[in-house]
Design a protein around this motif. Structure first.
Motif, PDB file in Angstrom:
ATOM      1  N   ASN A 480       0.836  -1.204   0.000  1.00 26.44           N
ATOM      2  CA  ASN A 480       0.000   0.000   0.000  1.00 26.44           C
ATOM      3  C   ASN A 480       0.871   1.254   0.000  1.00 26.44           C
ATOM      4  OD1 ASN A 480      -2.290  -1.551   0.056  1.00 26.44           O
ATOM      5  ND2 ASN A 480      -3.110  -0.684   1.954  1.00 26.44           N
ATOM      6  N   TRP A 481       1.903   1.258   0.838  1.00 27.17           N
ATOM      7  CA  TRP A 481       2.803   2.419   0.923  1.00 27.17           C
ATOM      8  C   TRP A 481       3.462   2.682  -0.431  1.00 27.17           C
ATOM      9  CZ3 TRP A 481       7.912   3.272  -0.091  1.00 27.17           C
ATOM     10  CH2 TRP A 481       8.455   4.478   0.360  1.00 27.17           C
ATOM     11  N   GLN A 482       3.959   1.615  -1.053  1.00 33.08           N
ATOM     12  CA  GLN A 482       4.656   1.748  -2.329  1.00 33.08           C
ATOM     13  C   GLN A 482       3.723   2.289  -3.413  1.00 33.08           C
ATOM     14  OE1 GLN A 482       5.491  -1.894  -4.567  1.00 33.08           O
ATOM     15  NE2 GLN A 482       7.665  -1.328  -4.631  1.00 33.08           N
ATOM     16  N   TRP A 483       2.523   1.759  -3.486  1.00 34.55           N
ATOM     17  CA  TRP A 483       1.576   2.214  -4.505  1.00 34.55           C
ATOM     18  C   TRP A 483       1.164   3.669  -4.277  1.00 34.55           C
ATOM     19  CZ3 TRP A 483      -2.444  -2.331  -5.265  1.00 34.55           C
ATOM     20  CH2 TRP A 483      -1.762  -3.466  -5.761  1.00 34.55           C
ATOM     21  N   LEU A 484       0.987   4.047  -3.005  1.00 33.30           N
ATOM     22  CA  LEU A 484       0.647   5.434  -2.691  1.00 33.30           C
ATOM     23  C   LEU A 484       1.815   6.369  -2.991  1.00 33.30           C
ATOM     24  CD1 LEU A 484      -1.333   5.102   0.658  1.00 33.30           C
ATOM     25  CD2 LEU A 484      -2.066   6.474  -1.296  1.00 33.30           C
ATOM     26  N   LYS A 485       2.993   5.967  -2.591  1.00 32.76           N
ATOM     27  CA  LYS A 485       4.182   6.805  -2.758  1.00 32.76           C
ATOM     28  C   LYS A 485       4.395   7.166  -4.225  1.00 32.76           C
ATOM     29  CE  LYS A 485       8.468   8.314  -1.636  1.00 32.76           C
ATOM     30  NZ  LYS A 485       8.752   9.433  -0.703  1.00 32.76           N
ATOM     31  N   TYR A 486       4.220   6.191  -5.098  1.00 29.91           N
ATOM     32  CA  TYR A 486       4.525   6.394  -6.515  1.00 29.91           C
ATOM     33  C   TYR A 486       3.269   6.471  -7.386  1.00 29.91           C
ATOM     34  CZ  TYR A 486       9.191   5.477  -4.835  1.00 29.91           C
ATOM     35  OH  TYR A 486      10.385   5.557  -4.140  1.00 29.91           O
ATOM     36  N   GLU A 487       2.112   6.621  -6.732  1.00 28.81           N
ATOM     37  CA  GLU A 487       0.850   6.765  -7.444  1.00 28.81           C
ATOM     38  C   GLU A 487       0.714   5.718  -8.549  1.00 28.81           C
ATOM     39  OE1 GLU A 487       0.843  10.875  -8.716  1.00 28.81           O
ATOM     40  OE2 GLU A 487      -0.124  11.489  -6.852  1.00 28.81           O
ATOM     41  N   ALA A 488       0.804   4.472  -8.121  1.00 30.01           N
ATOM     42  CA  ALA A 488       0.749   3.347  -9.064  1.00 30.01           C
ATOM     43  C   ALA A 488      -0.551   3.359  -9.847  1.00 30.01           C
ATOM     44  CB  ALA A 488       0.887   2.035  -8.292  1.00 30.01           C
ATOM     45  N   GLU A 489      -0.447   3.035 -11.130  1.00 31.15           N
ATOM     46  CA  GLU A 489      -1.637   2.942 -11.970  1.00 31.15           C
ATOM     47  C   GLU A 489      -2.201   1.539 -11.866  1.00 31.15           C
ATOM     48  OE1 GLU A 489      -2.544   3.285 -16.702  1.00 31.15           O
ATOM     49  OE2 GLU A 489      -1.477   4.954 -15.771  1.00 31.15           O
ATOM     50  N   LEU A 490      -3.515   1.461 -11.677  1.00 34.94           N
ATOM     51  CA  LEU A 490      -4.171   0.182 -11.477  1.00 34.94           C
ATOM     52  C   LEU A 490      -4.631  -0.418 -12.795  1.00 34.94           C
ATOM     53  CD1 LEU A 490      -6.307   1.046  -8.319  1.00 34.94           C
ATOM     54  CD2 LEU A 490      -4.113  -0.153  -8.409  1.00 34.94           C
ATOM     55  N   ASP A 491      -4.629  -1.763 -12.846  1.00 32.87           N
ATOM     56  CA  ASP A 491      -5.102  -2.498 -14.006  1.00 32.87           C
ATOM     57  C   ASP A 491      -6.501  -3.033 -13.728  1.00 32.87           C
ATOM     58  OD1 ASP A 491      -2.485  -2.534 -15.543  1.00 32.87           O
ATOM     59  OD2 ASP A 491      -1.856  -3.492 -13.685  1.00 32.87           O
ATOM     60  N   GLY A 492      -7.035  -3.805 -14.652  1.00 34.68           N
ATOM     61  CA  GLY A 492      -8.336  -4.438 -14.458  1.00 34.68           C
ATOM     62  C   GLY A 492      -9.447  -3.408 -14.395  1.00 34.68           C
ATOM     63  N   ASP A 493     -10.356  -3.588 -13.402  1.00 38.60           N
ATOM     64  CA  ASP A 493     -11.494  -2.681 -13.272  1.00 38.60           C
ATOM     65  C   ASP A 493     -11.067  -1.254 -12.971  1.00 38.60           C
ATOM     66  OD1 ASP A 493     -13.185  -4.753 -13.766  1.00 38.60           O
ATOM     67  OD2 ASP A 493     -13.580  -5.187 -11.654  1.00 38.60           O
ATOM     68  N   PHE A 536      -2.506   1.683  10.922  1.00 41.03           N
ATOM     69  CA  PHE A 536      -2.182   1.105   9.618  1.00 41.03           C
ATOM     70  C   PHE A 536      -2.195   2.178   8.528  1.00 41.03           C
ATOM     71  CE2 PHE A 536      -3.387  -1.159   5.680  1.00 41.03           C
ATOM     72  CZ  PHE A 536      -2.364  -2.092   5.628  1.00 41.03           C
ATOM     73  N   THR A 537      -3.218   3.008   8.507  1.00 36.12           N
ATOM     74  CA  THR A 537      -3.302   4.037   7.464  1.00 36.12           C
ATOM     75  C   THR A 537      -2.199   5.071   7.626  1.00 36.12           C
ATOM     76  OG1 THR A 537      -4.967   5.227   8.776  1.00 36.12           O
ATOM     77  CG2 THR A 537      -5.759   3.750   7.080  1.00 36.12           C
ATOM     78  N   ARG A 538      -1.857   5.384   8.861  1.00 39.07           N
ATOM     79  CA  ARG A 538      -0.763   6.337   9.075  1.00 39.07           C
ATOM     80  C   ARG A 538       0.545   5.804   8.502  1.00 39.07           C
ATOM     81  NH1 ARG A 538      -0.912   6.516  14.227  1.00 39.07           N
ATOM     82  NH2 ARG A 538       0.920   5.242  14.733  1.00 39.07           N
ATOM     83  N   GLN A 539       0.800   4.516   8.713  1.00 40.30           N
ATOM     84  CA  GLN A 539       2.036   3.943   8.179  1.00 40.30           C
ATOM     85  C   GLN A 539       1.987   3.830   6.658  1.00 40.30           C
ATOM     86  OE1 GLN A 539       3.932   0.645   9.927  1.00 40.30           O
ATOM     87  NE2 GLN A 539       3.699   1.352  12.021  1.00 40.30           N
ATOM     88  N   CYS A 540       0.822   3.536   6.103  1.00 42.75           N
ATOM     89  CA  CYS A 540       0.713   3.449   4.643  1.00 42.75           C
ATOM     90  C   CYS A 540       0.936   4.813   3.985  1.00 42.75           C
ATOM     91  CB  CYS A 540      -0.667   2.916   4.239  1.00 42.75           C
ATOM     92  SG  CYS A 540      -0.934   1.166   4.600  1.00 42.75           S
ATOM     93  N   LYS A 541       0.553   5.888   4.651  1.00 43.25           N
ATOM     94  CA  LYS A 541       0.646   7.230   4.071  1.00 43.25           C
ATOM     95  C   LYS A 541       1.900   7.988   4.499  1.00 43.25           C
ATOM     96  CE  LYS A 541      -3.403   8.805   5.439  1.00 43.25           C
ATOM     97  NZ  LYS A 541      -4.638   9.613   5.534  1.00 43.25           N
ATOM     98  N   ALA A 542       2.754   7.351   5.310  1.00 44.62           N
ATOM     99  CA  ALA A 542       3.943   8.027   5.834  1.00 44.62           C
ATOM    100  C   ALA A 542       4.881   8.443   4.696  1.00 44.62           C
ATOM    101  CB  ALA A 542       4.675   7.114   6.808  1.00 44.62           C
ATOM    102  N   ALA A 543       5.532   9.576   4.862  1.00 44.07           N
ATOM    103  CA  ALA A 543       6.485  10.041   3.854  1.00 44.07           C
ATOM    104  C   ALA A 543       7.673   9.092   3.758  1.00 44.07           C
ATOM    105  CB  ALA A 543       6.956  11.452   4.208  1.00 44.07           C
ATOM    106  N   THR A 544       8.074   8.535   4.900  1.00 42.14           N
ATOM    107  CA  THR A 544       9.185   7.580   4.958  1.00 42.14           C
ATOM    108  C   THR A 544       8.657   6.249   5.478  1.00 42.14           C
ATOM    109  OG1 THR A 544      10.745   9.362   5.436  1.00 42.14           O
ATOM    110  CG2 THR A 544      11.469   7.109   5.925  1.00 42.14           C
ATOM    111  N   LEU A 545       9.018   5.178   4.809  1.00 40.89           N
ATOM    112  CA  LEU A 545       8.527   3.854   5.189  1.00 40.89           C
ATOM    113  C   LEU A 545       9.137   3.425   6.516  1.00 40.89           C
ATOM    114  CD1 LEU A 545       6.918   1.286   4.327  1.00 40.89           C
ATOM    115  CD2 LEU A 545       9.055   0.456   3.310  1.00 40.89           C
TER     116      LEU A 545
END
Length: 568
Positions: A480-493, A536-545
């Motif tokens: 989650n952190w990685q996808w948020l950090k780099y604004e990952a593009e989602l596939d599928g739906d 959990f959400t705080r750690q997912c959104k943290a600037a530093t992992l």
């Protein structure tokens, strides 16, 4: 009538206070100290732990600083790889000490926390080995930790039993039980309830020290030489950490007056940097080693953590990162080749599936996945495998029996000409697959529910027909952190949609509503779901992992008691 001690307290309290104060100089116990715990927290046992802490704490601190320096290099673009300075070890013709006959056959192992009933069920499961876990499968509250040592001491002494009052059933070990291995916590985790010279003790030295001190004599008395004690060692990133463990073992053997090499350990290769250090790790532990293990869930977590500064290495959905991925297969193959060349076990990974009792078709599909995975492992050359549930033991055992026959392991069957040349590129190949909205949802749902359970004392949690522990929860968090950090593009739906803070916030709200529906309003209200969600959400959104989910969460389960507290 209750008597009183000379200090005016009731005699039972005074007794506990005297015991509490009767600790080695420089040692302070801040957890509850009741009579059952006093069996473990003896002055001599605490002195042994304190001696280990004082002798090795600077070595541990240096190793942790080296981890930070390696992380800095990786974040700046460097890649892990084989160390040219230790090429002579990798190319040398040396072997580890012979595997003790007592654990020559490890074809199926079961793992679980050190809870009393679970220990008995695991020992009786039919597995060859039970790994009692103070690490990923345990929420390390003071109660869980010291009760676990009480339980293991009784198990080693052969006196363990459990009366399930609800079922009016008594659980006891069978005549033939699994061999016992113990996994202490990793080097990075503190024990906040024991202070030594004013600072928290190192968690793994507490786990190892208390277990070894109380049980090494019983191992020899009950089972003779060559029967342990045995350990699993987690979360290493470099052979310097294995060298510390080797020195700890030598120090313990010297204290106990037992032969060098009596203690044996298997190292979990569950970090990406460690895969390039397998020969070196075995070399440092060569008198004490019985092999390496593919800790594949933590390994996936470590892949993301190692490449947290590399936006071109985003993982696909966690369900797609299996052993068919080239970098995962290469890791397994190299571990097998390395272990067999050095004369020790190459252990396979965890089957996290659990029986699905109310859906025979789904249960059979899950078992089929387990069988395919274990067939792959035994044909690749693994000497044994892991399962998280007793219900999986027969299926795993059947596959290893059919493919290994009467041989206790496959150490001697590898031919040099069959060894594949596995390169750094093989071990670092980018995983393939898609990133989906459902993957983001599953990560969020699993991470929050696991953390809620962990905060209330459960470190091994069945969720969606899988046994989740800290390792699988870590994958959910860092992905989650990685996808948020780099604004990952989602596939599928979610094709064309990027993972943003707004999207993640909406997902969290929707998944919390789903969790409430699934667990029920009353359980949701009484549980720590809201606290877990915030964490959990705080750690997912943290600037530093954050390096570990449980490091932050641990502060929420430390409970200091006043001196002399005897509350049960």
């Amino acid at each position: 009538m209750m008597g009183f001690g000379s200090n005016g307290y009731p005699a039972t309290i005074a007794k506990n206070m005297n015991a509490y104060n009767d600790v080695p100089q420089g040692v302070e116990i801040r957890g509850r100290y009741g009579e059952e715990f006093a069996r473990i927290l003896t002055k001599d046992a605490l002195q042994f732990v304190a001696d280990l802490q004082r002798e090795f704490r600077n070595h541990i601190k240096y190793a942790m600083e080296c981890r930070k320096e390696a992380k800095r290099r990786y974040n700046e673009g460097a890649l892990p790889g084989f160390d040219p300075a230790t090429r002579y070890i990798r190319e040398g013709e040396w072997t580890c000490a012979p595997v003790p006959q007592a654990v020559a056959d490890r074809r199926v192992e079961i793992t679980g926390p050190v809870e009393r009933k679970m220990i008995i069920n695991a020992l009786n499961s039919g597995a060859k080995v039970f790994m009692a876990d103070f690490e990923d499968a345990l929420s390390p509250s003071w109660e869980n930790l010291i009760s676990g040592h009480v339980n293991l001491k009784d198990a080693v002494d052969g006196t363990i039993s459990f009366h399930d009052k609800a079922r009016n059933r008594v659980y006891q070990p069978n005549d033939r039980t699994a061999k016992l291995f113990v996994r202490p916590r990793g080097w990075h985790l503190p024990e906040g309830h024991i202070l030594i010279d004013g600072e928290p003790a190192t968690g793994c030295l507490v786990d190892f020290g208390l277990y070894f001190y109380h049980n090494y004599a019983a191992f020899r008395r009950n089972q003779g030489e060559g029967f342990g004690p045995f350990f699993y060692l987690p979360k290493m990133e470099h052979s310097r950490e294995a060298k510390i463990w080797n020195s700890v073992f030598e120090r313990a053997e010297m204290m106990a007056g037992i032969e060098r090499g009596s203690i044996r350990a298997t190292v979990l290769i569950e970090t990406l940097p460690a895969v390039f250090q397998m020969d070196e790790i075995l070399y440092e532990l060569r008198d004490h080693s019985v092999g390496l293990n593919c800790g594949r869930w933590d390994y996936i977590f470590s892949y993301v953590k190692t490449f947290q500064g590399h936006p071109n290495r985003l993982l696909p959905d966690r369900v797609q990162v299996g052993m068919a991925q080239h970098f995962m297969k290469s890791y397994s193959d190299l571990l097998i080749r390395t272990c067999h060349r050095r004369g020790v076990h190459a252990m396979g990974g965890m089957a996290a599936q659990i029986p699905i009792r109310d859906d025979p078709a789904a249960n059979e599909a899950a078992l089929d996945l387990v069988r395919k995975d274990k067939l792959r492992e035994v044909r690749a050359g693994h000497d044994g495998t892991w399962a998280a549930h007793p219900g999986l033991i027969p299926a795993c055992m059947e596959l290893f029996n059919n493919n290994m026959g009467n041989a206790p392991n496959q150490i001697q069957t590898m031919k040099r000409e069959d060894a594949v040349n596995i390169t750094e590129e093989d071990l670092l190949q980018r995983p393939r697959g898609v990133r989906t909205l459902e993957g983001l949802r599953l990560n969020t749902r699993v991470g929050i529910q696991y953390l809620a359970a962990w905060l209330t004392g459960s470190g091994s949690v069945p969720l969606y027909n899988l046994m989740e522990d800290a390792a699988t929860a870590e994958i959910s968090r860092v992905q989650n952190w990685q996808w948020l950090k780099y604004e990952a593009e989602l596939d599928g739906d979610g094709l064309g949609v990027k993972v943003s803070r707004d999207l993640f916030g909406r997902i969290v709200e929707e998944e919390m509503a789903r969790i409430e529906r699934e667990v029920g309003k009353e359980k949701f209200r009484k549980g720590m779901y809201k606290e877990a969600c915030k964490m959990f959400t705080r750690q997912c959104k943290a600037a530093t992992l954050d390096d570990f989910l449980t490091l932050d969460a641990y502060n929420h389960i430390v409970r200091h008691h006043p001196k002399g507290s005897s509350r049960l």
